[in-house]
Write an enzyme that holds these catalytic residues in place. Structure first.
Site, PDB file in Angstrom:
ATOM      1  N   HIS A   1      63.577   3.596 -21.070  1.00  0.00           N
ATOM      2  CA  HIS A   1      64.612   3.870 -22.109  1.00  0.00           C
ATOM      3  C   HIS A   1      63.830   4.957 -23.102  1.00  0.00           C
ATOM      4  O   HIS A   1      64.706   5.927 -23.371  1.00  0.00           O
ATOM      5  CB  HIS A   1      64.958   2.631 -22.740  1.00  0.00           C
TER       6      HIS A   1
ATOM      7  N   LYS B   1      76.582 -12.664 -21.616  1.00  0.00           N
ATOM      8  CA  LYS B   1      75.386 -12.337 -21.182  1.00  0.00           C
ATOM      9  C   LYS B   1      74.406 -13.339 -21.649  1.00  0.00           C
ATOM     10  O   LYS B   1      74.369 -13.856 -22.864  1.00  0.00           O
ATOM     11  CB  LYS B   1      74.773 -11.003 -21.126  1.00  0.00           C
TER      12      LYS B   1
ATOM     13  N   ARG C   1      68.083   6.461 -12.783  1.00  0.00           N
ATOM     14  CA  ARG C   1      66.721   6.425 -12.243  1.00  0.00           C
ATOM     15  C   ARG C   1      66.803   6.762 -10.787  1.00  0.00           C
ATOM     16  O   ARG C   1      66.020   7.286 -10.239  1.00  0.00           O
ATOM     17  CB  ARG C   1      66.385   4.984 -12.567  1.00  0.00           C
TER      18      ARG C   1
ATOM     19  N   SER D   1      64.221  -3.559 -17.455  1.00  0.00           N
ATOM     20  CA  SER D   1      64.037  -4.393 -18.352  1.00  0.00           C
ATOM     21  C   SER D   1      63.931  -5.888 -17.499  1.00  0.00           C
ATOM     22  O   SER D   1      62.977  -6.650 -17.835  1.00  0.00           O
ATOM     23  CB  SER D   1      65.165  -4.658 -19.227  1.00  0.00           C
TER      24      SER D   1
HETATM   25  O1  PNS Z   1      71.603  -1.673 -20.201  1.00  0.00           O
HETATM   26  P1  PNS Z   1      73.015  -1.997 -19.578  1.00  0.00           P
HETATM   27  O2  PNS Z   1      73.169  -3.204 -19.417  1.00  0.00           O
HETATM   28  O3  PNS Z   1      73.236  -1.180 -18.203  1.00  0.00           O
HETATM   29  O4  PNS Z   1      74.155  -1.313 -20.442  1.00  0.00           O
HETATM   30  C1  PNS Z   1      75.318  -1.550 -20.078  1.00  0.00           C
HETATM   31  C2  PNS Z   1      76.368  -0.698 -21.221  1.00  0.00           C
HETATM   32  C3  PNS Z   1      76.148  -1.761 -22.596  1.00  0.00           C
HETATM   33  C4  PNS Z   1      76.233   0.556 -21.451  1.00  0.00           C
HETATM   34  C5  PNS Z   1      77.789  -1.209 -20.935  1.00  0.00           C
HETATM   35  O5  PNS Z   1      77.866  -2.726 -20.338  1.00  0.00           O
HETATM   36  C6  PNS Z   1      78.795  -1.083 -21.880  1.00  0.00           C
HETATM   37  O6  PNS Z   1      79.131   0.095 -22.492  1.00  0.00           O
HETATM   38  N1  PNS Z   1      79.333  -2.426 -22.320  1.00  0.00           N
HETATM   39  C7  PNS Z   1      80.186  -2.216 -23.563  1.00  0.00           C
HETATM   40  C8  PNS Z   1      81.830  -2.593 -22.854  1.00  0.00           C
HETATM   41  C9  PNS Z   1      82.578  -1.610 -22.482  1.00  0.00           C
HETATM   42  O7  PNS Z   1      82.730  -0.351 -23.082  1.00  0.00           O
HETATM   43  N2  PNS Z   1      83.135  -1.774 -21.384  1.00  0.00           N
HETATM   44  C10 PNS Z   1      84.020  -0.370 -20.712  1.00  0.00           C
HETATM   45  C11 PNS Z   1      83.355   0.491 -19.991  1.00  0.00           C
HETATM   46  S1  PNS Z   1      82.705   0.128 -18.208  1.00  0.00           S
END
Ligand code: PNS
Length: 161
Positions: A17, A41, A90, A128
């Protein structure tokens, strides 16, 4: 002001990150590192713990703001006047899910663009989850996460085990 937003769970932040943060901070006047608060989560670290570890890890980069959000990312980006979402890639395996999210975010708000930065090959295997798994069973995670995260993981698993 040219504002970018780098969202994620950051449970916890890793050097993968940080690689994306350091490189993308150079592309914007301000980069907001946005931690998702999602009660559905079950994270290892609370949002407050995650924010603290990120703040400590990015303290030497001047144009970073660290914040948390719940709900839709595009709503938070609009609130913060960020026009660009930054994501790290990645490997090819990340692509399908990232494409789906980028297209959905574009459908929700066509003014907000998603850009992808390839994670340095040094960290391409890092996540993570894998760091937590190694740490849970006492493996060495030096060089994979910032020192504050190493310390917090040790404390967390000392309590759990
Ligand atoms: O580190 P991660 O868990 O891969 O991050 C995922 C994240 C936080 C970027 C994604 O889950 C997110 O943007 N969640 C917010 C909800 C949202 O906007 N959902 C619609 C778009 S898919």
């Amino acid at each position: 002001m040219n504002i970018g937003i780098y969202p994620g769970s950051f449970d916890p932040i890793t050097y993968g990150h940080l690689d994306i943060i350091t490189r993308s901070a150079k592309l914007f006047d301000k980069l907001i590192v946005a931690v998702l608060s999602n009660p559905q989560k079950q994270p290892l670290f609370t949002v407050e713990e995650r924010l603290e570890m990120i703040k400590e890890s990015v303290k030497d980069i001047k144009n970073i703001e660290v914040d948390s959000f719940s709900g839709l990312l595009v709503d938070f980006a609009r609130l913060k006047q960020a026009k660009v979402i930054v994501k790290g890639l990645r490997a090819v395996s990340d692509f399908e899910y990232e494409l789906q999210m980028a297209l959905m975010n574009n459908k929700l708000d066509g003014e907000i663009e998603t850009i992808f930065i390839m994670t340095s090959s040094k960290y391409s295997y890092l996540s993570s989850s894998i760091v937590k798994e190694v740490s849970r069973f006492g493996g060495c995670i030096k060089g994979l996460v910032p020192p504050i995260v190493e310390k917090q993981l040790k404390q967390k698993f000392a309590r759990v085990n």
